[in-house]
Design a protein around this motif. Structure first.
Motif, short mmCIF file in Angstrom:
data_model
loop_
_atom_site.label_atom_id
_atom_site.label_comp_id
_atom_site.label_asym_id
_atom_site.label_seq_id
_atom_site.Cartn_x
_atom_site.Cartn_y
_atom_site.Cartn_z
N LYS A 264 0.83 -1.21 0.00
CA LYS A 264 0.00 0.00 0.00
C LYS A 264 0.86 1.25 0.00
O LYS A 264 0.60 2.21 -0.74
CB LYS A 264 -0.94 0.00 1.22
CG LYS A 264 -2.10 -0.94 1.09
CD LYS A 264 -2.96 -0.90 2.32
CE LYS A 264 -4.05 -1.97 2.24
NZ LYS A 264 -4.81 -2.08 3.47
N LYS A 265 1.90 1.24 0.82
CA LYS A 265 2.81 2.38 0.89
C LYS A 265 3.53 2.57 -0.44
O LYS A 265 3.64 3.67 -0.95
CB LYS A 265 3.82 2.15 2.03
CG LYS A 265 4.66 3.35 2.36
CD LYS A 265 5.53 3.07 3.57
CE LYS A 265 6.35 4.27 3.92
NZ LYS A 265 7.19 4.04 5.08
N PHE A 266 4.01 1.46 -1.01
CA PHE A 266 4.72 1.51 -2.29
C PHE A 266 3.80 2.02 -3.40
O PHE A 266 4.20 2.84 -4.22
CB PHE A 266 5.27 0.12 -2.64
CG PHE A 266 5.82 0.01 -4.03
CD1 PHE A 266 7.00 0.65 -4.37
CD2 PHE A 266 5.14 -0.72 -5.00
CE1 PHE A 266 7.50 0.56 -5.67
CE2 PHE A 266 5.64 -0.82 -6.28
CZ PHE A 266 6.82 -0.17 -6.61
N LEU A 267 2.56 1.54 -3.44
CA LEU A 267 1.62 1.93 -4.50
C LEU A 267 1.31 3.42 -4.48
O LEU A 267 1.03 4.01 -5.53
CB LEU A 267 0.32 1.13 -4.39
CG LEU A 267 0.45 -0.36 -4.71
CD1 LEU A 267 -0.86 -1.09 -4.45
CD2 LEU A 267 0.90 -0.59 -6.14
N GLY B 152 -1.22 -13.24 -9.03
CA GLY B 152 -1.77 -12.48 -7.91
C GLY B 152 -2.34 -11.17 -8.38
O GLY B 152 -2.62 -10.96 -9.56
N SER B 153 -2.49 -10.25 -7.42
CA SER B 153 -3.07 -8.94 -7.73
C SER B 153 -2.59 -7.92 -6.71
O SER B 153 -2.04 -8.27 -5.66
CB SER B 153 -4.60 -9.02 -7.67
OG SER B 153 -5.01 -9.28 -6.33
N ILE B 154 -2.83 -6.66 -7.03
CA ILE B 154 -2.46 -5.59 -6.11
C ILE B 154 -3.20 -5.76 -4.78
O ILE B 154 -2.64 -5.61 -3.71
CB ILE B 154 -2.77 -4.20 -6.73
CG1 ILE B 154 -1.78 -3.90 -7.85
CG2 ILE B 154 -2.72 -3.12 -5.68
CD1 ILE B 154 -2.02 -2.59 -8.57
N GLU B 155 -4.49 -6.08 -4.86
CA GLU B 155 -5.32 -6.17 -3.65
C GLU B 155 -4.94 -7.35 -2.77
O GLU B 155 -4.87 -7.25 -1.56
CB GLU B 155 -6.81 -6.28 -4.01
CG GLU B 155 -7.37 -5.10 -4.76
CD GLU B 155 -7.05 -5.14 -6.26
OE1 GLU B 155 -6.81 -6.23 -6.81
OE2 GLU B 155 -7.02 -4.06 -6.87
N GLY B 156 -4.71 -8.51 -3.39
CA GLY B 156 -4.47 -9.73 -2.63
C GLY B 156 -3.00 -10.09 -2.46
O GLY B 156 -2.67 -11.04 -1.76
N GLY B 157 -2.12 -9.36 -3.11
CA GLY B 157 -0.70 -9.65 -3.03
C GLY B 157 -0.26 -10.54 -4.19
O GLY B 157 -1.07 -11.17 -4.86
N VAL C 102 7.34 -24.32 -5.52
CA VAL C 102 7.41 -23.64 -4.23
C VAL C 102 6.78 -22.27 -4.45
O VAL C 102 7.10 -21.59 -5.42
CB VAL C 102 8.88 -23.48 -3.75
CG1 VAL C 102 8.95 -22.54 -2.57
CG2 VAL C 102 9.47 -24.81 -3.38
N THR C 103 5.88 -21.89 -3.57
CA THR C 103 5.18 -20.62 -3.70
C THR C 103 5.57 -19.71 -2.54
O THR C 103 5.48 -20.10 -1.39
CB THR C 103 3.65 -20.85 -3.70
OG1 THR C 103 3.33 -21.72 -4.78
CG2 THR C 103 2.90 -19.55 -3.83
N GLU C 104 5.99 -18.49 -2.88
CA GLU C 104 6.38 -17.50 -1.87
C GLU C 104 5.81 -16.15 -2.24
O GLU C 104 5.73 -15.81 -3.43
CB GLU C 104 7.90 -17.40 -1.79
CG GLU C 104 8.58 -18.67 -1.35
CD GLU C 104 10.11 -18.56 -1.35
OE1 GLU C 104 10.64 -17.83 -2.22
OE2 GLU C 104 10.73 -19.20 -0.52
N PRO C 105 5.46 -15.35 -1.23
CA PRO C 105 5.01 -13.99 -1.53
C PRO C 105 6.15 -13.19 -2.14
O PRO C 105 7.32 -13.43 -1.83
CB PRO C 105 4.62 -13.42 -0.17
CG PRO C 105 4.81 -14.48 0.83
CD PRO C 105 5.47 -15.63 0.19
N ILE C 106 5.82 -12.25 -3.00
CA ILE C 106 6.81 -11.37 -3.61
C ILE C 106 6.25 -9.95 -3.56
O ILE C 106 5.04 -9.75 -3.74
CB ILE C 106 7.15 -11.82 -5.06
CG1 ILE C 106 8.23 -10.93 -5.67
CG2 ILE C 106 5.93 -11.90 -5.93
CD1 ILE C 106 8.78 -11.44 -6.99
N SER C 107 7.10 -8.99 -3.29
CA SER C 107 6.63 -7.61 -3.13
C SER C 107 6.20 -7.03 -4.47
O SER C 107 6.70 -7.40 -5.53
CB SER C 107 7.72 -6.74 -2.51
OG SER C 107 8.76 -6.51 -3.45
N ALA C 108 5.28 -6.08 -4.40
CA ALA C 108 4.81 -5.38 -5.60
C ALA C 108 5.96 -4.66 -6.28
O ALA C 108 6.01 -4.57 -7.51
CB ALA C 108 3.69 -4.41 -5.24
#
Length: 194
Positions: free
Chosen positions: A101-104, A141-146, A174-180
């Protein structure tokens, strides 16, 4: 700090309530989830504040009996039971969402549209045994859900046409979150090479 937690709890200023089981009841947490944060309170503080009883870590059998009474008699609101690993993953996800959110708020409209249009971004492909290109590294993914990065870890997976492995005892990817921010950099890089 605890007073703020009690106020949120009593005024129902949260969207979800979680009971986090972490080994012994002494280490359990009661967590309030708001839009932006997770607010955790140790169970011994909850029990002492509302019921004037002590949980001191000396309860037998990991405090299973005490945990049962806390979950079934003490907590009057609907809640979900999760373990410590699930809680920490949820906490990481919330932190990543807040960073996003801060980055966007700091990117241009063109960059935002580029991110919004990412549905499935292939980073790397390999050819399977049938001559088809398959994604060995991709983001969805998406902006809203990551956003999430999926990296192929089974080079013999039948499901993607690489061999005969059924991937029963392990994951294919392997699935990992990644920053926007990382997604935007990869998307720009890919766009410039096209």
């Amino acid at each position: 700090m605890n007073q703020n937690w009690f106020k949120k709890f009593e005024q129902k200023e949260y969207k979800n309530l979680y009971y986090v089981e972490r080994g012994h009841v002494y280490y359990d947490l009661l967590v309030l989830e708001t839009e932006t944060n997770l607010h955790a309170l140790p169970i011994p503080i909850f029990v002492e504040y509302y019921f004037n009883e002590k949980i001191d870590g000396n309860e037998i059998n990991f405090g299973k009996e005490e945990r049962f009474y806390i979950q079934h008699d003490y907590i009057k609101e609907p809640f979900q039971v999760i373990d410590g690993d699930e809680y920490y993953k949820m906490k990481e996800w919330k932190e990543e969402l807040n960073k996003t959110k801060k980055f966007l708020s700091s990117i241009t409209e063109e960059e935002r549209k580029l991110l919004e249009n990412i549905d499935y971004l292939v980073i790397e492909e390999i050819e399977n045994q049938f001559g088809r290109e398959i994604a060995s590294d991709y983001i969805d993914g998406s902006i809203e859900g990551g956003f999430y990065r999926h990296t192929l870890v089974c080079a013999s997976s039948e499901s993607v046409g690489l061999g005969i492995c059924q991937c029963i005892n392990h994951e294919t990817y392997v699935t990992e979150p990644i920053s926007a921010q990382e997604v935007l950099e990869l998307a720009k890089k890919q766009k410039s090479t096209v």
